[in-house]
Design a protein around this motif. Sequence first.
Motif, PDB file in Angstrom:
ATOM      1  N   ALA B  86       4.218 -12.695  -4.401  1.00 46.25           N
ATOM      2  CA  ALA B  86       4.486 -13.752  -3.428  1.00 46.25           C
ATOM      3  C   ALA B  86       5.554 -13.321  -2.441  1.00 46.25           C
ATOM      4  CB  ALA B  86       4.922 -15.032  -4.161  1.00 46.25           C
ATOM      5  N   VAL B  87       6.566 -12.559  -2.914  1.00 48.05           N
ATOM      6  CA  VAL B  87       7.647 -12.134  -2.026  1.00 48.05           C
ATOM      7  C   VAL B  87       7.118 -11.166  -0.963  1.00 48.05           C
ATOM      8  CG1 VAL B  87       9.779 -10.809  -1.951  1.00 48.05           C
ATOM      9  CG2 VAL B  87       9.472 -12.538  -3.706  1.00 48.05           C
ATOM     10  N   ALA B  88       6.241 -10.227  -1.404  1.00 45.72           N
ATOM     11  CA  ALA B  88       5.748  -9.197  -0.480  1.00 45.72           C
ATOM     12  C   ALA B  88       4.434  -9.600   0.170  1.00 45.72           C
ATOM     13  CB  ALA B  88       5.581  -7.877  -1.243  1.00 45.72           C
ATOM     14  N   PHE B  89       4.070 -10.875   0.112  1.00 42.33           N
ATOM     15  CA  PHE B  89       2.726 -11.313   0.480  1.00 42.33           C
ATOM     16  C   PHE B  89       2.360 -10.950   1.920  1.00 42.33           C
ATOM     17  CE2 PHE B  89      -0.248 -14.636   1.948  1.00 42.33           C
ATOM     18  CZ  PHE B  89      -1.280 -14.370   1.087  1.00 42.33           C
ATOM     19  N   THR B  90       3.294 -11.185   2.877  1.00 45.08           N
ATOM     20  CA  THR B  90       2.949 -10.988   4.300  1.00 45.08           C
ATOM     21  C   THR B  90       2.766  -9.525   4.633  1.00 45.08           C
ATOM     22  OG1 THR B  90       5.314 -11.143   4.700  1.00 45.08           O
ATOM     23  CG2 THR B  90       4.001 -13.099   5.185  1.00 45.08           C
ATOM     24  N   GLY B  91       3.377  -8.597   3.875  1.00 48.21           N
ATOM     25  CA  GLY B  91       3.256  -7.181   4.189  1.00 48.21           C
ATOM     26  C   GLY B  91       2.153  -6.470   3.429  1.00 48.21           C
ATOM     27  N   LEU B  92       1.361  -7.212   2.637  1.00 46.35           N
ATOM     28  CA  LEU B  92       0.386  -6.558   1.755  1.00 46.35           C
ATOM     29  C   LEU B  92      -0.929  -6.306   2.483  1.00 46.35           C
ATOM     30  CD1 LEU B  92       0.748  -8.317  -1.717  1.00 46.35           C
ATOM     31  CD2 LEU B  92       1.486  -6.043  -1.042  1.00 46.35           C
ATOM     32  N   PRO B  93      -1.580  -5.164   2.193  1.00 44.51           N
ATOM     33  CA  PRO B  93      -2.939  -4.945   2.746  1.00 44.51           C
ATOM     34  C   PRO B  93      -3.949  -5.816   2.020  1.00 44.51           C
ATOM     35  CG  PRO B  93      -2.311  -3.112   1.345  1.00 44.51           C
ATOM     36  CD  PRO B  93      -1.111  -3.984   1.435  1.00 44.51           C
ATOM     37  N   PHE B  94      -5.151  -5.887   2.566  1.00 43.92           N
ATOM     38  CA  PHE B  94      -6.186  -6.764   2.019  1.00 43.92           C
ATOM     39  C   PHE B  94      -6.588  -6.315   0.616  1.00 43.92           C
ATOM     40  CE2 PHE B  94     -10.641  -8.240   1.671  1.00 43.92           C
ATOM     41  CZ  PHE B  94     -10.376  -9.588   1.748  1.00 43.92           C
ATOM     42  N   GLY B  95      -6.571  -4.995   0.362  1.00 44.60           N
ATOM     43  CA  GLY B  95      -6.942  -4.464  -0.956  1.00 44.60           C
ATOM     44  C   GLY B  95      -6.020  -4.959  -2.046  1.00 44.60           C
ATOM     45  N   ALA B  96      -4.710  -5.006  -1.741  1.00 49.64           N
ATOM     46  CA  ALA B  96      -3.750  -5.495  -2.740  1.00 49.64           C
ATOM     47  C   ALA B  96      -4.001  -6.963  -3.042  1.00 49.64           C
ATOM     48  CB  ALA B  96      -2.326  -5.292  -2.231  1.00 49.64           C
ATOM     49  N   PHE B  97      -4.335  -7.737  -2.009  1.00 47.17           N
ATOM     50  CA  PHE B  97      -4.645  -9.159  -2.193  1.00 47.17           C
ATOM     51  C   PHE B  97      -5.851  -9.313  -3.114  1.00 47.17           C
ATOM     52  CE2 PHE B  97      -6.935 -12.970  -0.741  1.00 47.17           C
ATOM     53  CZ  PHE B  97      -5.981 -13.916  -1.080  1.00 47.17           C
ATOM     54  N   LEU B  98      -6.861  -8.489  -2.877  1.00 50.09           N
ATOM     55  CA  LEU B  98      -8.055  -8.561  -3.724  1.00 50.09           C
ATOM     56  C   LEU B  98      -7.715  -8.206  -5.169  1.00 50.09           C
ATOM     57  CD1 LEU B  98     -11.170  -7.147  -1.849  1.00 50.09           C
ATOM     58  CD2 LEU B  98     -10.721  -9.460  -2.669  1.00 50.09           C
ATOM     59  N   ALA B  99      -6.827  -7.193  -5.317  1.00 51.21           N
ATOM     60  CA  ALA B  99      -6.461  -6.754  -6.665  1.00 51.21           C
ATOM     61  C   ALA B  99      -5.795  -7.885  -7.449  1.00 51.21           C
ATOM     62  CB  ALA B  99      -5.538  -5.533  -6.577  1.00 51.21           C
ATOM     63  N   ILE B 100      -4.858  -8.583  -6.807  1.00 51.37           N
ATOM     64  CA  ILE B 100      -4.163  -9.654  -7.521  1.00 51.37           C
ATOM     65  C   ILE B 100      -5.104 -10.817  -7.776  1.00 51.37           C
ATOM     66  CG2 ILE B 100      -3.213 -11.009  -5.608  1.00 51.37           C
ATOM     67  CD1 ILE B 100      -1.080  -9.887  -8.507  1.00 51.37           C
ATOM     68  N   LEU B 101      -6.072 -11.002  -6.861  1.00 48.57           N
ATOM     69  CA  LEU B 101      -7.056 -12.070  -7.050  1.00 48.57           C
ATOM     70  C   LEU B 101      -7.915 -11.786  -8.279  1.00 48.57           C
ATOM     71  CD1 LEU B 101      -7.229 -14.509  -5.187  1.00 48.57           C
ATOM     72  CD2 LEU B 101      -9.367 -13.574  -4.297  1.00 48.57           C
ATOM     73  N   VAL B 102      -8.291 -10.525  -8.442  1.00 53.49           N
ATOM     74  CA  VAL B 102      -9.075 -10.142  -9.620  1.00 53.49           C
ATOM     75  C   VAL B 102      -8.263 -10.391 -10.892  1.00 53.49           C
ATOM     76  CG1 VAL B 102     -10.059  -8.160 -10.834  1.00 53.49           C
ATOM     77  CG2 VAL B 102     -10.538  -8.496  -8.412  1.00 53.49           C
ATOM     78  N   PHE B 103      -6.971 -10.018 -10.817  1.00 56.34           N
ATOM     79  CA  PHE B 103      -6.077 -10.234 -11.958  1.00 56.34           C
ATOM     80  C   PHE B 103      -5.994 -11.718 -12.329  1.00 56.34           C
ATOM     81  CE2 PHE B 103      -1.536 -11.147 -13.032  1.00 56.34           C
ATOM     82  CZ  PHE B 103      -1.569 -10.663 -14.316  1.00 56.34           C
TER      83      PHE B 103
END
Lengths: 218, 129
Positions: B86-103
């Motif tokens: 959540a802290v690094a949310f704005t700087g994350l690429p789309f792949g990282a977002f997908l990874a956490i979503l899978v988690f």
Amino acid sequence: MPRLGAHSENGMTEKIDEGLRSELQKRGVWVTSTQELYNWGRRNSIWPLQFGLACCAIEMIATAASRYDLARFGGEVFRPSPRQADLMIVAGTVTKKMAPQIVRLYNQMPDPKYVISMGACAISGGPFKQGYNVLKGIDRFIPVDVYIPGCPPRPEALLHAFMELQQKIKDQQLSGKNKAPHLAREQPSEFPVPAFGAHDLEPSKNPDVFRPPHLERT
Amino acid sequence: MTPDPYFFLVIFAGVALVFPLMPLAAAWLWRRLAQPPKPGPQKNATYECGMESIGDAQVQFQSQYYLYCIIFLIFDVEAIFLVPFAVAFTGLPFGAFLAILVFLLLLLEGLVWAWSKGCLDWARIRKTA
């Protein structure tokens, strides 16, 4: 009953001559009696029961805190258990739902025990006297030693009540006719706990405790 | 003659015995001489907060709360992963977002599975075989 302290048969205390006593104290000799020693220890270590009911409790907290400092009178040790408490400060509005619990707590305190009725609500129901859910004075069920008027009373008033209670304890006698009520074998230690009824507490008062003054209207 | 080097233990035991007995004796004498004891059913009651105690203290307790604990632990640790996300949310690429979503979806699936197995029912009613 053996004689403790210096008493004559009519219950009056045979006091030592005050001049002689102060003369002896200057020489480093302290003269006392069991009764004085007992009362001195008791009145300087009054442990109140730690509970508050309404806004008066905030004033009670202020009294115990550093600005007013109840510890100067030896009363700072608020006990969370009635087994270890000497004094019940009924601080605030006693609702009819709460009254049985307060009487039960009072019953669980060991003798000698004292009650300070703090504030208008605890004395008479205060501004809620005409209402349906507030007890019209805690003295309907348990014997009260000191009443403090006020809404809420200031911490100074509670300190004054504390000093009055200390004076009362100082004057209590160990033996004789006027001995302290808690030393009498026939004085009850438990008072009947009222039940929370449909319309009022049942019974609504304890006639052995509650004796309001009868006013003759002319 | 020097005293026995262990003699102080005898003195110590004597003091240890007399010291607690003295206040007890004083209290007993005070009770006998001055203050009559006044026991009563309420004064001797176990519970001391003004309420009447109800029922028995020796009740049986479901052992299945351990499942609750395990599920709680899993989701508690999940929060530790979610905070840096959540802290690094704005700087994350789309792949990282997908990874956490899978988690998160994996954990959610676990929760749904535990729920359907009845692990979240506190007092589980025994199913007749």
